[in-house]
Design an enzyme around this catalytic site. Structure first.
Site, PDB file in Angstrom:
ATOM      1  N   HIS A 147      -0.515  59.908  16.350  1.00 26.46           N
ATOM      2  CA  HIS A 147       0.385  61.064  16.166  1.00 26.46           C
ATOM      3  C   HIS A 147      -0.361  62.402  16.247  1.00 26.46           C
ATOM      4  O   HIS A 147      -0.376  63.177  15.291  1.00 26.46           O
ATOM      5  CB  HIS A 147       1.140  60.992  14.822  1.00 26.46           C
ATOM      6  CG  HIS A 147       2.087  59.841  14.749  1.00 26.46           C
ATOM      7  ND1 HIS A 147       3.101  59.765  13.831  1.00 26.46           N
ATOM      8  CD2 HIS A 147       2.193  58.723  15.504  1.00 26.46           C
ATOM      9  CE1 HIS A 147       3.777  58.633  14.005  1.00 26.46           C
ATOM     10  NE2 HIS A 147       3.232  57.997  15.018  1.00 26.46           N
ATOM     11  N   ARG A 209       7.629  64.929  15.497  1.00 23.03           N
ATOM     12  CA  ARG A 209       6.838  63.762  15.061  1.00 23.03           C
ATOM     13  C   ARG A 209       5.600  63.602  15.933  1.00 23.03           C
ATOM     14  O   ARG A 209       4.477  63.667  15.454  1.00 23.03           O
ATOM     15  CB  ARG A 209       7.700  62.501  15.110  1.00 23.03           C
ATOM     16  CG  ARG A 209       7.018  61.240  14.599  1.00 23.03           C
ATOM     17  CD  ARG A 209       8.029  60.097  14.559  1.00 23.03           C
ATOM     18  NE  ARG A 209       7.454  58.850  14.098  1.00 23.03           N
ATOM     19  CZ  ARG A 209       6.881  57.952  14.902  1.00 23.03           C
ATOM     20  NH1 ARG A 209       6.793  58.168  16.211  1.00 23.03           N
ATOM     21  NH2 ARG A 209       6.400  56.832  14.399  1.00 23.03           N
ATOM     22  N   GLU A 234      13.034  60.609  21.899  1.00 26.16           N
ATOM     23  CA  GLU A 234      13.915  61.741  22.194  1.00 26.16           C
ATOM     24  C   GLU A 234      13.477  62.519  23.432  1.00 26.16           C
ATOM     25  O   GLU A 234      12.290  62.617  23.741  1.00 26.16           O
ATOM     26  CB  GLU A 234      13.934  62.710  20.997  1.00 26.16           C
ATOM     27  CG  GLU A 234      14.516  62.077  19.740  1.00 26.16           C
ATOM     28  CD  GLU A 234      14.482  63.004  18.538  1.00 26.16           C
ATOM     29  OE1 GLU A 234      15.184  62.710  17.566  1.00 26.16           O
ATOM     30  OE2 GLU A 234      13.756  64.023  18.573  1.00 26.16           O
ATOM     31  N   TYR A 244      13.562  70.625  14.855  1.00 23.17           N
ATOM     32  CA  TYR A 244      13.920  69.399  15.586  1.00 23.17           C
ATOM     33  C   TYR A 244      14.094  68.196  14.656  1.00 23.17           C
ATOM     34  O   TYR A 244      14.217  67.073  15.123  1.00 23.17           O
ATOM     35  CB  TYR A 244      12.926  69.164  16.730  1.00 23.17           C
ATOM     36  CG  TYR A 244      13.205  70.142  17.856  1.00 23.17           C
ATOM     37  CD1 TYR A 244      12.798  71.477  17.768  1.00 23.17           C
ATOM     38  CD2 TYR A 244      13.970  69.770  18.961  1.00 23.17           C
ATOM     39  CE1 TYR A 244      13.116  72.393  18.750  1.00 23.17           C
ATOM     40  CE2 TYR A 244      14.286  70.682  19.954  1.00 23.17           C
ATOM     41  CZ  TYR A 244      13.862  71.985  19.846  1.00 23.17           C
ATOM     42  OH  TYR A 244      14.199  72.889  20.825  1.00 23.17           O
ATOM     43  N   TYR A 252      19.996  61.769  17.014  1.00 25.07           N
ATOM     44  CA  TYR A 252      21.129  62.679  16.832  1.00 25.07           C
ATOM     45  C   TYR A 252      21.430  62.909  15.344  1.00 25.07           C
ATOM     46  O   TYR A 252      21.065  62.102  14.486  1.00 25.07           O
ATOM     47  CB  TYR A 252      22.378  62.101  17.507  1.00 25.07           C
ATOM     48  CG  TYR A 252      22.189  61.743  18.954  1.00 25.07           C
ATOM     49  CD1 TYR A 252      21.970  62.735  19.911  1.00 25.07           C
ATOM     50  CD2 TYR A 252      22.207  60.405  19.372  1.00 25.07           C
ATOM     51  CE1 TYR A 252      21.788  62.399  21.247  1.00 25.07           C
ATOM     52  CE2 TYR A 252      22.028  60.070  20.712  1.00 25.07           C
ATOM     53  CZ  TYR A 252      21.806  61.064  21.639  1.00 25.07           C
ATOM     54  OH  TYR A 252      21.614  60.736  22.949  1.00 25.07           O
ATOM     55  N   ASP A 254      23.690  62.112  13.286  1.00 26.46           N
ATOM     56  CA  ASP A 254      24.871  61.250  13.239  1.00 26.46           C
ATOM     57  C   ASP A 254      25.091  60.569  11.889  1.00 26.46           C
ATOM     58  O   ASP A 254      26.214  60.199  11.566  1.00 26.46           O
ATOM     59  CB  ASP A 254      24.847  60.219  14.376  1.00 26.46           C
ATOM     60  CG  ASP A 254      23.531  59.463  14.461  1.00 26.46           C
ATOM     61  OD1 ASP A 254      22.611  59.747  13.654  1.00 26.46           O
ATOM     62  OD2 ASP A 254      23.431  58.592  15.335  1.00 26.46           O
TER      63      ASP A 254
HETATM   64 CA   LIG Z   1      20.200  60.018  13.710  1.00 26.01          CA
END
Ligand SMILES: [Ca+2]
Length: 453
Positions: A147, A209, A234, A244, A252, A254
């Site tokens: 990362h 990330r 993404e 972000y 998303y 969601d």
């Molecule tokens: Ca999500």
């Protein structure tokens, strides 16, 4: 465009690696060849204004490669200074936007010793043979074995964007006082641009990330790709000062908790989120009708799923209209993509596995779209085989002169996989024992590439 069956009129290359062949992509016949192989995780590739392909290798090398002679020159060896383990090492690189007059090269690498691994952005000057005079632009960024972001991109105003990873410290991505989990914007001397979202901070965007793709798209827009955790890789439109979402939002907005967080925190949702994950890496915008299947699309290399994903955007560039995959399972994991002056594509391949097991599968591959002249020169010499790509059975038709010789299937390293004597002008090969991938079919000195899928 005329379709030509046979295309490969070559001898096996010196090192046995994949040399040259042609392939139908939709209705376009492209030439594919290996520009260089035997590399150690080529991470960043960029076509320079000097006609060379510049690239980094993760262990600590910067090279330039003449794509005509296929000669590689190492211009920087900092293997001893680079901390390389797992995903850490020498990663991103960007040439100065006016490289011909200001031959400077910016690189990002991890250094120090575990557990105190750090990352820095360093500027070198190219003196015609080597990179010299290192100047630290920004250092002491927290790093980790994974990362670490590290893509670089110059903007038209000569400021520089740099992606950093969360370095496995997830809350850092939302902490505006941390340089981790961000895209930073800097002047080339390491100062903070006065028109940054905050004039006292490098932070350009946050809530990231591990961004592995960063490049210009059409209409002065910038696109990024980012690795999600076990879900939600993404593809995003980059807008300054936006959040972000990571680690509070995956993909998303969601889930109920995500919707609440997104509503309160100026979160920019991804244009696409992929579950299961595919491990997207760097991307370019391809804009040329020599290769109509790819024209006007974002081409994104994909590591885990071993392909190039072609993304079609709407005119404003804020919505994905379509996605298609190319070169799936042909070259292994794909780390980076670059375009040359003939609109040819270069791919940095990173082997079959996440760990660098076999450096001989780490290569730079070239894909050249046709020109009218090259199409006219192709000849129908040798044998025909079809279908290609093939799944279980391959039909081969040979000329009388080939009868009695051997038909040999090799892998891209030249190792013999299968062989049989040619006794008939038309025969079939059983491919059910072959793994998916690219092979070389050799008969009487003529070699063609075969894709098994
Ligand atoms: Ca999500």
């Amino acid at each position: 465009m005329k379709k030509i069956y046979i295309s490969l009129l070559i001898l096996l290359p010196l090192n046995g690696a994949f040399s040259q062949s042609t392939l139908m992509i939709g209705n376009t016949e492209v030439t594919i060849d290996t520009v260089y192989t035997g590399l150690d995780v080529p991470w960043e590739i960029q076509y320079g204004p000097d006609g060379n392909l510049w690239f980094t290798e993760r262990k600590g090398l910067v090279s330039k490669l003449d794509p005509v002679t296929k000669t590689r020159t190492i211009v920087l060896d900092i293997v001893d200074d680079v901390y390389q383990e797992y995903e850490a090492g020498l990663l991103g690189m960007a040439l100065h936007p006016d490289f011909e007059n200001t031959p400077e090269v910016f690189i990002v690498y991890t250094y120090g010793t575990s557990p105190n691994v750090l990352e820095k952005l360093v500027k070198y000057t190219y003196n015609g043979t080597a990179l010299v005079n290192p100047v630290i632009v920004l250092d002491n960024i927290t790093a980790y074995t994974t990362h670490n972001g590290s893509r670089l991109l110059f903007l038209p105003d000569n400021t520089l964007l740099m992606s950093t990873g969360d370095a496995q410290d997830q809350p850092a991505a939302q902490d505006l006082s941390s340089l981790n989990g961000k895209i930073l914007r800097l002047n080339m001397d390491g100062s903070i641009p006065a028109d940054n979202p905050s004039p006292t901070s490098y932070v350009y965007t946050f809530g990231h990330r591990n961004i592995q793709g960063l490049n210009h798209g059409p209409n002065d827009r910038i696109y990024i790709s980012e690795h999600g955790p076990t879900t939600d890789d993404e593809f995003q439109l980059l807008l300054p000062d936006r959040n972000y979402g990571w680690p509070d939002v995956e993909g998303y907005c969601d889930l109920p908790a995500e919707q609440s967080f997104c509503g309160q925190n100026n979160v920019e949702e991804p244009l696409m989120a992929w579950t299961p994950t595919i491990a997207p890496s760097d991307l370019i915008y391809y804009d040329n009708d020599a290769f109509p299947e790819l024209d006007d699309k974002i081409l994104m290399t994909v590591l885990k799923d071993k392909k190039v994903r072609a993304i079609t955007l709407n005119v404003p560039g804020n919505h994905v209209m379509d996605e298609e995959d190319y070169f799936t399972d042909m070259f292994g994991r794909l780390r980076d993509i670059a375009m040359g002056p003939q609109k040819e594509l270069y791919l940095a391949t990173n082997g079959a596995e996440w760990m660098n097991i076999d450096p001989n599968t780490h290569s730079i591959i070239r894909i050249t779209p046709p020109t009218d002249a090259s199409l006219g020169e192709l000849d129908n010499t040798g044998f025909q085989m079809y279908p290609n790509p093939a799944k279980n059975l391959l039909t081969i038709e040979v000329k009388a002169v080939d009868l009695g010789s051997d038909c040999i299937i090799r892998d891209l390293q030249g190792k013999e996989i299968q062989q049989q004597k040619i006794t008939s002008p038309k025969f079939m090969l059983d491919l059910t024992k072959l793994e998916k991938g690219v092979y070389l079919v050799e008969m009487n000195g003529v070699v063609q590439s075969l894709i098994v899928n």
